[in-house]
Design a protein around this motif. Sequence first.
Motif, PDB file in Angstrom:
ATOM      1  N   ILE A  23       0.844  -1.197   0.000  1.00 56.56           N
ATOM      2  CA  ILE A  23       0.000   0.000   0.000  1.00 56.56           C
ATOM      3  C   ILE A  23       0.877   1.244   0.000  1.00 56.56           C
ATOM      4  N   ALA A  24       0.644   2.126  -0.971  1.00 58.46           N
ATOM      5  CA  ALA A  24       1.357   3.405  -1.021  1.00 58.46           C
ATOM      6  C   ALA A  24       0.605   4.416  -0.146  1.00 58.46           C
ATOM      7  N   LEU A  25       1.373   5.211   0.612  1.00 58.49           N
ATOM      8  CA  LEU A  25       0.731   6.215   1.464  1.00 58.49           C
ATOM      9  C   LEU A  25       0.324   7.442   0.668  1.00 58.49           C
ATOM     10  N   THR A  26       1.168   7.847  -0.294  1.00 59.10           N
ATOM     11  CA  THR A  26       0.883   9.061  -1.061  1.00 59.10           C
ATOM     12  C   THR A  26       1.043   8.790  -2.552  1.00 59.10           C
ATOM     13  N   GLU A  27       0.471   9.691  -3.355  1.00 65.38           N
ATOM     14  CA  GLU A  27       0.593   9.542  -4.809  1.00 65.38           C
ATOM     15  C   GLU A  27       2.041   9.713  -5.255  1.00 65.38           C
ATOM     16  N   ARG A  28       2.804  10.473  -4.473  1.00 65.95           N
ATOM     17  CA  ARG A  28       4.214  10.679  -4.835  1.00 65.95           C
ATOM     18  C   ARG A  28       4.983   9.364  -4.805  1.00 65.95           C
ATOM     19  N   GLU A  29       4.625   8.503  -3.835  1.00 60.42           N
ATOM     20  CA  GLU A  29       5.276   7.198  -3.767  1.00 60.42           C
ATOM     21  C   GLU A  29       4.975   6.368  -5.011  1.00 60.42           C
ATOM     22  N   LEU A  30       3.746   6.503  -5.526  1.00 63.74           N
ATOM     23  CA  LEU A  30       3.403   5.790  -6.767  1.00 63.74           C
ATOM     24  C   LEU A  30       4.218   6.311  -7.943  1.00 63.74           C
ATOM     25  N   GLU A  31       4.365   7.641  -8.028  1.00 61.29           N
ATOM     26  CA  GLU A  31       5.131   8.235  -9.125  1.00 61.29           C
ATOM     27  C   GLU A  31       6.585   7.785  -9.073  1.00 61.29           C
ATOM     28  N   ILE A  32       7.163   7.774  -7.859  1.00 64.10           N
ATOM     29  CA  ILE A  32       8.547   7.322  -7.708  1.00 64.10           C
ATOM     30  C   ILE A  32       8.667   5.862  -8.110  1.00 64.10           C
ATOM     31  N   ALA A  33       7.665   5.044  -7.733  1.00 59.17           N
ATOM     32  CA  ALA A  33       7.695   3.614  -8.061  1.00 59.17           C
ATOM     33  C   ALA A  33       7.648   3.400  -9.574  1.00 59.17           C
ATOM     34  N   VAL A  34       6.844   4.250 -10.268  1.00 58.15           N
ATOM     35  CA  VAL A  34       6.747   4.128 -11.730  1.00 58.15           C
ATOM     36  C   VAL A  34       8.095   4.426 -12.363  1.00 58.15           C
ATOM     37  N   LEU A  35       8.784   5.506 -11.919  1.00 58.89           N
ATOM     38  CA  LEU A  35      10.092   5.864 -12.464  1.00 58.89           C
ATOM     39  C   LEU A  35      11.123   4.777 -12.177  1.00 58.89           C
ATOM     40  N   GLU A  36      11.124   4.257 -10.951  1.00 60.62           N
ATOM     41  CA  GLU A  36      12.077   3.204 -10.594  1.00 60.62           C
ATOM     42  C   GLU A  36      11.784   1.921 -11.375  1.00 60.62           C
ATOM     43  N   GLY A  37      10.488   1.682 -11.641  1.00 62.42           N
ATOM     44  CA  GLY A  37      10.114   0.486 -12.408  1.00 62.42           C
ATOM     45  C   GLY A  37      10.613   0.552 -13.832  1.00 62.42           C
ATOM     46  N   LYS A  38      10.624   1.777 -14.428  1.00 63.16           N
ATOM     47  CA  LYS A  38      11.110   1.924 -15.807  1.00 63.16           C
ATOM     48  C   LYS A  38      12.618   1.782 -15.871  1.00 63.16           C
ATOM     49  N   ASN A  39      13.314   2.401 -14.909  1.00 55.84           N
ATOM     50  CA  ASN A  39      14.770   2.498 -15.000  1.00 55.84           C
ATOM     51  C   ASN A  39      15.507   1.529 -14.078  1.00 55.84           C
ATOM     52  N   GLY A  40      14.774   0.877 -13.147  1.00 52.84           N
ATOM     53  CA  GLY A  40      15.450   0.135 -12.094  1.00 52.84           C
ATOM     54  C   GLY A  40      15.801  -1.283 -12.484  1.00 52.84           C
ATOM     55  N   THR A  41      16.240  -2.008 -11.469  1.00 53.23           N
ATOM     56  CA  THR A  41      16.624  -3.413 -11.615  1.00 53.23           C
ATOM     57  C   THR A  41      15.361  -4.270 -11.749  1.00 53.23           C
ATOM     58  N   PRO A  42      15.508  -5.520 -12.184  1.00 50.49           N
ATOM     59  CA  PRO A  42      14.324  -6.401 -12.262  1.00 50.49           C
ATOM     60  C   PRO A  42      13.610  -6.542 -10.930  1.00 50.49           C
ATOM     61  N   ARG A  43      14.345  -6.546  -9.804  1.00 52.39           N
ATOM     62  CA  ARG A  43      13.702  -6.672  -8.481  1.00 52.39           C
ATOM     63  C   ARG A  43      12.837  -5.453  -8.197  1.00 52.39           C
ATOM     64  N   GLU A  44      13.360  -4.247  -8.540  1.00 50.47           N
ATOM     65  CA  GLU A  44      12.589  -3.026  -8.313  1.00 50.47           C
ATOM     66  C   GLU A  44      11.357  -2.970  -9.218  1.00 50.47           C
ATOM     67  N   LYS A  45      11.498  -3.550 -10.449  1.00 54.03           N
ATOM     68  CA  LYS A  45      10.344  -3.553 -11.348  1.00 54.03           C
ATOM     69  C   LYS A  45       9.205  -4.412 -10.805  1.00 54.03           C
ATOM     70  N   ARG A  46       9.580  -5.452 -10.010  1.00 54.05           N
ATOM     71  CA  ARG A  46       8.551  -6.344  -9.472  1.00 54.05           C
ATOM     72  C   ARG A  46       7.794  -5.704  -8.303  1.00 54.05           C
ATOM     73  N   GLN A  47       8.372  -4.668  -7.675  1.00 53.98           N
ATOM     74  CA  GLN A  47       7.745  -4.065  -6.497  1.00 53.98           C
ATOM     75  C   GLN A  47       6.621  -3.119  -6.910  1.00 53.98           C
ATOM     76  N   HIS A  48       5.561  -3.674  -7.420  1.00 51.35           N
ATOM     77  CA  HIS A  48       4.421  -2.851  -7.828  1.00 51.35           C
ATOM     78  C   HIS A  48       3.471  -2.681  -6.648  1.00 51.35           C
ATOM     79  N   TYR A  49       2.996  -1.448  -6.430  1.00 46.08           N
ATOM     80  CA  TYR A  49       1.995  -1.196  -5.390  1.00 46.08           C
ATOM     81  C   TYR A  49       0.645  -1.750  -5.848  1.00 46.08           C
ATOM     82  N   THR A  50      -0.072  -2.315  -4.905  1.00 49.85           N
ATOM     83  CA  THR A  50      -1.417  -2.826  -5.208  1.00 49.85           C
ATOM     84  C   THR A  50      -2.504  -1.829  -4.828  1.00 49.85           C
TER      85      THR A  50
END
Length: 549
Positions: A25-52
């Motif tokens: 669970i993301a607390l703020t929308e900013r955390e979702l935005e950061i997760a999207v950027l890290e998912g595009k540019n990050g490692t495969p492990r970071e790409k798997r960390q999708h918020y539900t």
Amino acid sequence: MTVRDLLNQGIVEYVDCNEENNTLIALTERELEIAVLEGKNGTPREKRQHYTHLEIDPFTVLGVIGGIIPFPHHNQAPRNTYTVAMAKQAMGCIAMNEYERMDGLIYTLVYPHKPMVKSRTLDLVNFDKIPGGQNACMAVMSYSGYDIEDAIILNKASIDRGFGRCMVLRKHQTSVRRYANGTMDQTTGPPDPSSFQDGENDKRFQRYKAVDDDGICRVGELLENGSIMVNKQSPTDTTSNLGGAEFGFGTQGQAALARQVQYKHAPLPYKSSAPSYVDKVVITSNENEQFLVKVMVRQVRRPEIGDKFASRHGQKGVCGLIVPEQDLPFNEYGHAPDLIMNPHGFPSRMTVGKLLELLVGKAAVFEGRQGYSTAFGEEFGSADTAEAASEALIRNGLNYTGKDTFYSGTNGEALDGYIFSGPVFYQKLKHMVLDKAHARARGPRAVLTRQPTEGRSRDGGLRLGEMERDCLIAYGASNLIMERLMHSSDAFSANVCMTCGLLQYQNWCQYCRSGEKVADIRLPYACKLLFQELQSMNVLPRLRLKDHT
């Protein structure tokens, strides 16, 4: 669009505590935005960390009571816990119909205020309509020495204007029962004054002063300790058949039955150290067809030394001194504070939220609005920032830190330091010195041990416990120990046979069949009781006496 519509569309979901184990669970929308950027540019492990899920608002981690705390995310966690516990003891408006209710005990403020600094939680629960405290103009400074250890100083003029004034409404009730043999309780008017020695001035007749002709007290009457609220009489015999069956239960039968019945007094007295007024009287019945007479009594209390107050940050303290307004320090406008708090309450408690509440509340007063202080709300615009409050103070010609120049109330000179002052929401707690003060000289004793009873409600004694006894032993204060633990408690004269060492009758030993060597001794009654209980268990304690030298 309501929450129910969003639920139907699947946008909002209620998550069970078991489901939370499999969610991120993301607390703020900013955390979702950061997760999207890290998912595009990050490692495969970071790409798997999708918020539900995304939390609706971070302040929902706190409950309703936690939501009354201004800026809780700036306080130490235990202080918020203390506030949640104390908010349940705070007086205020308990319901919109509080004066129509017949609760057993109601504490209510006479002039409750909606807080100057509130949160979105308070909007959701309509706290402004049933508030639980008052806004006090607080100055953080030391005054007189009566404010040490969290004690607070109150302005007498503020109390005269209604600050901290509360009402205590207490219900007393008695039942008018019908018994199996046809008899029933009755209420009667006050007795004839001529039956008392001093007539209407007799103290025993004065107890019936509030009672009307129907035996029930009148609304608005003053009740002193011992006053009769309901002058009830009960039949002495409620079991045996008094001939009601053959008389029948018509008017004639009841009249004939009434002539046979003897009654005893069973009044409902008022017991309290402080006088009260009769607020309302209700006659009703319950499922057992018993009539109930309910009497609501009212006390209006002003704050006094020893009453407990608390802010919404776990900063609790008792009133240490009530000072006339002319002796208190005042600011450039000539205003004296309602309440003075010692500054030593801040450093170790680290309740920064209280400082922010004062600053934001002061700015809100001059802006003509209520300030907002929702938990984690600065990012979402649901909490005012210290910077915005400072700018508002500057716009209104005040110091941006919330400090003011104060002048001494006694000599009129300006105080050396600037004083941090402004509005803070204070709660009056239900712990009042009037309900706790207790003293006793002589009084009732327990039947079994003949020692003084325990507790204020039973007019009990003040216990000198084991640890106090240990201190007196360490000092060698043997006479004081003897006085406290025996003479002022349960001293008893017993007779002991010096030959066999057993407790005996006066001047006669039943065991030795002689009265020659029977001595009279003083010992605690509980000690004598212990010896007798040991004897009942076939353990024979013998006393060996020596002459006192």
